[in-house]
Design an enzyme around this catalytic site. Structure first.
Site, PDB file in Angstrom:
ATOM      1  N   SER A   1      55.358  62.219 -94.184  1.00 21.65           N
ATOM      2  CA  SER A   1      54.127  61.417 -94.246  1.00 21.65           C
ATOM      3  C   SER A   1      54.341  59.910 -94.256  1.00 21.65           C
ATOM      4  O   SER A   1      53.354  59.162 -94.214  1.00 21.65           O
ATOM      5  CB  SER A   1      53.296  61.826 -95.472  1.00 21.65           C
TER       6      SER A   1
ATOM      7  N   LYS B   1      52.576  57.881 -91.623  1.00 20.67           N
ATOM      8  CA  LYS B   1      51.252  57.262 -91.777  1.00 20.67           C
ATOM      9  C   LYS B   1      51.338  55.739 -91.852  1.00 20.67           C
ATOM     10  O   LYS B   1      50.348  55.046 -91.573  1.00 20.67           O
ATOM     11  CB  LYS B   1      50.551  57.822 -93.017  1.00 20.67           C
TER      12      LYS B   1
ATOM     13  N   SER C   1      47.471  60.201 -98.811  1.00 22.37           N
ATOM     14  CA  SER C   1      48.201  60.890 -97.746  1.00 22.37           C
ATOM     15  C   SER C   1      47.291  61.883 -97.028  1.00 22.37           C
ATOM     16  O   SER C   1      47.600  63.066 -96.884  1.00 22.37           O
ATOM     17  CB  SER C   1      49.443  61.606 -98.304  1.00 22.37           C
TER      18      SER C   1
END
Length: 461
Positions: A113, A116, A299
């Site tokens: 993640s 991102k 997230s």
């Protein structure tokens, strides 16, 4: 005589204190919105109050940490067996761009993640921080028909979302209820009390799952099938994701129209809005900068995919996963930070993504720079160690507790993968960015603790 005068003075002061307390109590009880003028404390606070500096104070005012000492400490920390055999990291100085620590920083690692961070930079630089995502209703091509048009806002709240959840959400979401109310009002004003309804989710195209996504992601609730029309991020009541978010949203909209006095005839099915179709109603999301902050803090996988597609739309690329990959390459190349970045989705769920620590740290440094104010929400959206988002329950362990409140970073977690990338001020006030990544992890709990210790070392350097 002197003693009597002293008693009068003491009595007077006591009465004044009682008056102040009573007056303050009255204000608190009867005028809670008024803020009284500050009153100086008669005694200095014996406990010093230590607070972190601003998120983005002018970088470079403090001295750089001793490079040799930091390298020694971080090299030892990176050697923790919990991180496995594939680990890399970097620390950069924001003011100069110089490398303060290099631990195989050019090694491509599965980012999870922390992808991102890349998505955030891409959408902020392309779409812009103030854009909003609109869900609309337009007149259909057939007489008496209307079309619900998805604009790629996964935060659109459905009727199952409580008023408290909507009120507490950041940013405040647009609601399907309001869209239905506005649509019914417009139809009734035109003398229409029944309509045929279809829905258009064609803004996003291609496969609804990305290369490298595991088949368990949707049923376990990690992400919904990517769609330009959805409510509540495609979540079902049992925590899983609905198989067809657009159809689910349209059915809910039809029910709301009926509730507002408009009959919906026939089957609700997919359709296309005509070019230049008359708009009847719309609702809009919060601004992109706030959506980016939400995506990073929590997230949010669905929001990440939607924002990545918005950038593809803006850049004139296909509105698909392939188009997202091309968009990221193009935008990052334009900004000069494309080196070391290869992505196949916006959320980081794809196991095919590869990003180097150097690539992440350079992106963070650009976003933190005073030269790029439009990118700053990437930094303000990073979770705060020990307090917010995906870091709220971390940094309580021995070795990382000192980093609580000082480290701001995006986490990354997949099977066998743990990553952390963010910013920290040194003890001398120097702003640094860092990225620590490992993708051959056997024990994630111990690996996370090791990454947190490394970020804490940076904040204490």
């Amino acid at each position: 005589m002197v003693r009597r005068e002293r008693w009068v003075v003491v009595s007077t002061l006591a009465l004044l204190q009682i008056f102040v307390v009573l007056a303050g109590s009255y204000l608190i009880a009867h005028d809670a919105d008024r803020t009284p003028a500050p009153v100086a404390s008669p005694k200095p606070n014996p406990i010093p109050l230590v607070t972190a500096g601003p998120v983005l104070a002018a970088a470079g005012d403090g001295a750089l940490p001793a490079k040799g000492t930091l390298t020694t400490r971080l090299t030892a920390a990176m050697g923790d067996p919990a991180l496995g055999g594939s680990v890399a990291g970097i620390v950069l100085d924001v003011a100069t761009g110089s490398t303060v620590f290099d631990g195989r920083s050019g090694t491509p690692i599965t980012p999870a993640s922390t992808t991102k961070v890349v998505t955030a930079l891409t959408v902020l630089a392309s779409v812009g921080p103030d854009a909003r995502l609109a869900t609309r209703v337009v007149r259909g091509t057939a007489p008496g028909s209307i079309v619900l048009v998805g604009g790629g806002d996964p935060t659109l709240a459905g009727p199952g979302t409580s008023a408290a959840e909507r009120r507490d959400a950041y940013p405040r979401p647009a609601t399907l209820d309001l869209l239905a109310f506005r649509t019914a009002k417009a139809l009734k004003a035109a003398g229409v009390t029944s309509a045929g309804l279809s829905y258009d989710a064609s803004l996003f195209g291609g496969p609804r799952t990305a290369p490298g996504w595991k088949p368990t992601y949707i049923p376990e609730g990690s992400v919904a099938p990517v769609s330009a029309l959805m409510i509540d991020e495609g979540r079902a009541a049992n925590g899983a994701r609905v198989p067809d978010p657009a159809r689910t949203a349209a059915d809910a909209f039809a029910a709301l129209l009926r509730k507002n006095g408009v009959k919906v005839g026939g089957d609700v099915g997919p359709g296309r809005a005509g070019a230049g179709a008359q708009e009847l109603a719309r609702v809009e999301s919060g601004p992109v900068y706030a959506l980016v902050e939400r995506m990073l803090t929590h997230s949010d996988n669905d929001l990440a995919e939607a924002l990545a597609r918005q950038a593809a739309v803006k850049e004139g690329k296909p509105h698909t996963f392939e188009g997202v990959a091309a968009t990221v390459r193009g935008v990052l190349t334009r900004l000069g930070v494309a080196e070391g970045v290869e992505v196949h989705d916006g959320s980081g769920l794809s196991t095919r993504n590869r990003i180097t620590p150097g690539g992440l740290a350079r992106i963070l440094a650009m976003a933190a720079s005073p030269a790029h104010p439009g990118l700053h929400s990437l930094i303000s959206g990073l979770p705060i160690a020990g307090f917010t988002g995906t870091l709220h329950n971390r940094y309580g362990r021995s070795g990382s507790a000192a980093g609580a409140g000082l480290v701001r970073a995006k986490t990354g977690t997949l099977n066998g993968v743990n990553t952390l990338a963010g910013i920290a001020y040194t003890s001398e006030g120097r702003l640094l960015t860092f990225a620590f990544m490992a993708d051959q992890v056997a024990d994630p709990t111990r690996a996370i603790a090791a990454l947190d210790r490394m970020a804490t070392i940076v904040s204490q350097s």
